[in-house]
Design a protein around this motif. Sequence first.
Motif, PDB file in Angstrom:
ATOM      1  N   LEU A   1       0.767  -1.227  -0.135  1.00 34.64           N
ATOM      2  CA  LEU A   1      -0.136   0.149  -0.115  1.00 34.64           C
ATOM      3  C   LEU A   1       0.763   1.245   0.162  1.00 34.64           C
ATOM      4  CD1 LEU A   1      -2.751  -1.074   2.540  1.00 34.64           C
ATOM      5  CD2 LEU A   1      -2.905  -1.177   0.057  1.00 34.64           C
TER       6      LEU A   1
ATOM      7  N   LEU B   1       2.128   1.874  -3.730  1.00 34.43           N
ATOM      8  CA  LEU B   1       1.197   2.317  -4.391  1.00 34.43           C
ATOM      9  C   LEU B   1       1.003   3.749  -4.161  1.00 34.43           C
ATOM     10  CD1 LEU B   1      -1.663  -0.391  -4.516  1.00 34.43           C
ATOM     11  CD2 LEU B   1      -0.221   0.240  -6.255  1.00 34.43           C
TER      12      LEU B   1
ATOM     13  N   TYR C   1      -5.261   0.472 -10.393  1.00 34.89           N
ATOM     14  CA  TYR C   1      -4.310  -0.070  -9.788  1.00 34.89           C
ATOM     15  C   TYR C   1      -4.543  -1.553  -9.915  1.00 34.89           C
ATOM     16  CZ  TYR C   1      -4.350   4.417  -7.265  1.00 34.89           C
ATOM     17  OH  TYR C   1      -4.054   5.735  -7.026  1.00 34.89           O
TER      18      TYR C   1
ATOM     19  N   LEU D   1      -2.505  -5.529  -8.917  1.00 36.48           N
ATOM     20  CA  LEU D   1      -1.662  -6.378  -8.032  1.00 36.48           C
ATOM     21  C   LEU D   1      -1.343  -7.446  -8.930  1.00 36.48           C
ATOM     22  CD1 LEU D   1      -0.365  -7.184  -5.346  1.00 36.48           C
ATOM     23  CD2 LEU D   1      -2.623  -8.026  -4.664  1.00 36.48           C
TER      24      LEU D   1
ATOM     25  N   TYR E   1      -5.728  -7.400  -2.081  1.00 37.19           N
ATOM     26  CA  TYR E   1      -6.424  -6.934  -3.257  1.00 37.19           C
ATOM     27  C   TYR E   1      -7.843  -6.257  -2.344  1.00 37.19           C
ATOM     28  CZ  TYR E   1      -9.602  -6.603  -7.191  1.00 37.19           C
ATOM     29  OH  TYR E   1     -10.566  -6.186  -8.104  1.00 37.19           O
TER      30      TYR E   1
ATOM     31  N   GLN F   1      -8.077  -4.794   0.567  1.00 33.16           N
ATOM     32  CA  GLN F   1      -7.336  -3.845   0.816  1.00 33.16           C
ATOM     33  C   GLN F   1      -7.171  -2.252  -0.017  1.00 33.16           C
ATOM     34  OE1 GLN F   1      -3.892  -4.381   3.327  1.00 33.16           O
ATOM     35  NE2 GLN F   1      -5.014  -5.842   4.835  1.00 33.16           N
ATOM     36  N   MET F   2      -6.942  -2.917  -1.146  1.00 35.08           N
ATOM     37  CA  MET F   2      -6.375  -1.778  -2.206  1.00 35.08           C
ATOM     38  C   MET F   2      -7.876  -1.238  -2.808  1.00 35.08           C
ATOM     39  SD  MET F   2      -3.691  -3.998  -4.716  1.00 35.08           S
ATOM     40  CE  MET F   2      -4.010  -3.078  -5.758  1.00 35.08           C
ATOM     41  N   LYS F   3      -8.757  -2.104  -2.724  1.00 34.50           N
ATOM     42  CA  LYS F   3     -10.163  -1.788  -3.120  1.00 34.50           C
ATOM     43  C   LYS F   3     -10.743  -0.641  -2.182  1.00 34.50           C
ATOM     44  CE  LYS F   3     -12.055  -5.550  -4.034  1.00 34.50           C
ATOM     45  NZ  LYS F   3     -12.956  -6.559  -4.693  1.00 34.50           N
TER      46      LYS F   3
ATOM     47  N   HIS G   1      -8.919   1.377  -0.188  1.00 35.19           N
ATOM     48  CA  HIS G   1      -8.198   2.466  -0.212  1.00 35.19           C
ATOM     49  C   HIS G   1      -8.347   3.455  -1.480  1.00 35.19           C
ATOM     50  CE1 HIS G   1      -6.592   0.790   3.315  1.00 35.19           C
ATOM     51  NE2 HIS G   1      -5.885   1.673   3.752  1.00 35.19           N
TER      52      HIS G   1
ATOM     53  N   CYS H   1      -9.444  -1.219  -9.492  1.00 38.23           N
ATOM     54  CA  CYS H   1      -8.380  -2.271  -9.213  1.00 38.23           C
ATOM     55  C   CYS H   1      -8.575  -3.550  -9.807  1.00 38.23           C
ATOM     56  CB  CYS H   1      -8.401  -2.301  -7.779  1.00 38.23           C
ATOM     57  SG  CYS H   1      -7.945  -0.693  -6.650  1.00 38.23           S
TER      58      CYS H   1
END
Length: 745
Positions: free
Chosen positions: A263, A266, A292, A294, A310, A312-314, A316, A321
Amino acid sequence: MTSPGDATPVKPPPSFSPGVGRSASKSRYPDEHESTASIDAELSEARSVSSPTPPLSATTAELPIRSASPQSRSVRSSTPQLARSSFGSPFDGRFDGSEDIRSLIIRAFSPTVAVYASEDTDELVRNKGFKGGFWELLRPFGETVTGKVIIRDSIGSSRAWEDYGVRFVDLKGLGRAPASRDSGRDSPLAQIEEVLEQQLGSAEGSLGASLPSKDVLGFPATTSLAKLFLRQLLSSTPAAPHETFGHPVASVIAISSRNKAPLETLRQLYAETNTGDKRLPDWVHQEYLRYYVLVHDEERDDITESTKLYDQMKRHFGLHCHLLRLRSSQCVVTDDDSVQVPHCEWLSPQEHLSGVGEAETLVDLGTDGTPYLFDSDVSAIKSFIRELTVQSVIPFMENRVAVWNDQVASRRRGISGRFMSMSRRWAGFGSSSRSGIGGSGGGNSGNYDTEHNYYRQDTPEAILRKMADFAFMLRDWKLASSTYEMIRSDFGNDKAWKYHAGAHEMCAVSMLLNPLAMSAKIKLESVDQMFETACYSYLTRCSDATHALRCLALAVELLKSRGGSATESAARWAMRVMDFGLVGSVGQILFMERVAACYASKTPVGGAKWGARRRKAGMWSIFAADQWLKAGKPTLASACLEEAERLYADVLETDGVFPMPEMQSFIDNLRHAVKVEYLQARGFDAQDEPAADDPLRTEEISEKLDKRNHRRSLIGLPAQLDAGTLMSAGPRDIEEEPNDDFERA
C-alpha cells in the motif's frame, strides 16, 4: 494572420529528393529491337503452373483467394506475352480494401494508457522473457480488445465495435523524448523510408530475386507495403501539445505480491506521477484515470494473502483495481500450453529500425525468439485488458466528454460565448486571467503561451481540444467534427498555428469518417479547404513535414473511400505529396500507385463509360512501372504494366494499340526492359534466347521458374524508345486534361 506571401517557403527534407525516383538507378533500355517471341511463349508455358505467393510480411492477415472476372477485351493477339494471372484487378473498386484502410485509420487513434510499475513487478516480468518489463508484456494484447466494446455517443445511442483497442505506453518516457527534427537521417520521414527499403530488401532475400507481385488477396504486393507505410506514418508522431491522442487517458500503477510494503508503494507511485519527478508536462491534462493492479505470482506466493491485499486496495483506492494472476517462470515453445505472443502492429519507425519486436534465433531449441506465454497467462491478461477498457477507460472518457460538453462547450456555443469570442478577437475584451502568460509577446490576448508554444492544460481551448479528441477516440465523429470546427477560429485568432492546423485536419477527417455525413450535403470544397489550410500551416508556419504528410495521406485514403467525385480530389492530394517531396523514392512510387488506384475507382455515370478515368489510371500505373524498374524491382514493374493493360483494354479503340506511335513505342520499350531485368534477376541470359525447337533449353527454363513462387506476370513486346520520353513532360502537366492525357505528353 500572416499571408502566404510573407511566410517562409516550403523546403523539403534534405534527405529526400523532390524528383521522382531520382536516387534510384537507371534502367537499361535497349537501342535496338530484339525479338523475344520464343522466350515469351516458353515463359508463358512455364508460368501456367505457378502458384500464388505468400504475403509480403508476417503481419499481413491471410485471407482466402478471390477469383477474377473475365476480361472484356483482349490484347493484341499478334504479340506473345506471359500468361495472365487468375487474380482480379486490384484497381477494381469492389476489392480496393477501402474498408480495411478506414479501419486502420480509426484504430490508429486509440486511447493511450500509460504504465508505471514498481521495480519488483518489472523484475517478475523480465524473468518471463520480457526485457521491457510490465509495459512490454501488456502492449501487444492491448491493440485489440477481446469481444465487442459498446460505446455510447453524446446523444445516448450505443454501438458495438469489434476492432477497438488501447495503446499501452511507458509512463517514464511519455512526453520527455526530445523533439524530432523533420530533416536529416534521424527525422521520422527518413526513418519511414528506411523501413520501406528494409522491407523490400528482406522480402527479396526470403523469396528470391524480387518481391511477389501479388498477395493472397490478389492485390499487388505494394498494397501491403502501402499499408505498412500508412501504419508507420500514423505511429511516427509522438505525444505533442497541439493534439491529445498521445496523452494518457488512464495510467496503470502496478505492484507485485513480492512487495514488502504494497500500500505504501502504491501511494508512492501515485505521488511520483502526480507531483513528483514522473509528473507529465504542463501541456498534458493531469486528471487522467488511475488504475491499480496487483500482479500475483502463482508459483511462489499464496493466493489467500494476495486476495486480502487486493481487498485492502479496493477499500483504499476505489473500484478501479484488478488482481492479475501470472506464473513467474518463463514459457518456451516446448510446453504443452504455450501460446505465442502476438506481434505489435503499431511499432514506430525507430523501433522497427532498432529491431524491437523482431525474433532472434534460439539455437538450442531450433525456434525463433518470439516470446511465448502460458495459456493461463494469456487468458488472464486479455481478461484484465477487457475489464480495464470496458469498465474503466470507456466510462471515464464518456463521463469527461459529457462534463466538458456541459460546462465548457455549451457556453462557447451560446450567444454569450460567441459575444465574448468576438469581443476578444476585435477589442481584446473578455480574455482569461491567464492572458498575461504569453499575450504580450505574441500580440494576442488569449490563453496561448507564445513563449512555450502551447495552451496550459486547464484553459478552455485545451479542454475543448481534448474533448474533441476524446469524442474522436470514442468514435463519435459528429460531436468531434462540430467541436473541431468551433475551436479552429480561436486557434487562428491566437496565432497558435500548429493547433490551428490540427483542428482543420481532424475536422475534415471526422467529417469523412462519419457514416451519417456521407451524403451530398457535405461539400467537398469545404473538406478540401480544410486540408489545404492544415497542410499550409503545418509546412509553412510550423515547418512540420511529418504532420503535413499525415494530413495529406489521410486525405488521400478517406476521399478515395468516399467514392464518386472525391476520388479525383484524392488523386490531387497524392500528387501534392510528390510535389512537396515529403517522401523518398519508394514513397514516390507508392503514391503513384495510389493516384492510379484513385482514378481507377472512379465509377462511370450510369451504364455508359462517361466519367471514368481508366486512361489516367493506366497512365499513372505505367509511371509506377517505370520507377519500379529504375529501382531494380522488375516483378513489381511487371505487375503495374499488367494493371495498365487491363485499364486500357476498356478505352482503346484498337485492342492493345495506342493511337500515337510514340506512346506505343514507349510501352513496348518498357515491356522489353522489364522482361530483360526479370530474366537476368533469375539467372537467365536475356541475350541467349532459346530456339523455338530447343525442347531441352525450354524445359530447363520451365523447371527453374517452377521452383519459384511468383504469379504470372505480363512481360513482353520489344521496344525502341528512351524511358524518359513520357516523364519529361512532368506528371502534373499531363494530368490537367481528362481526355487527352497522352496527346499532351
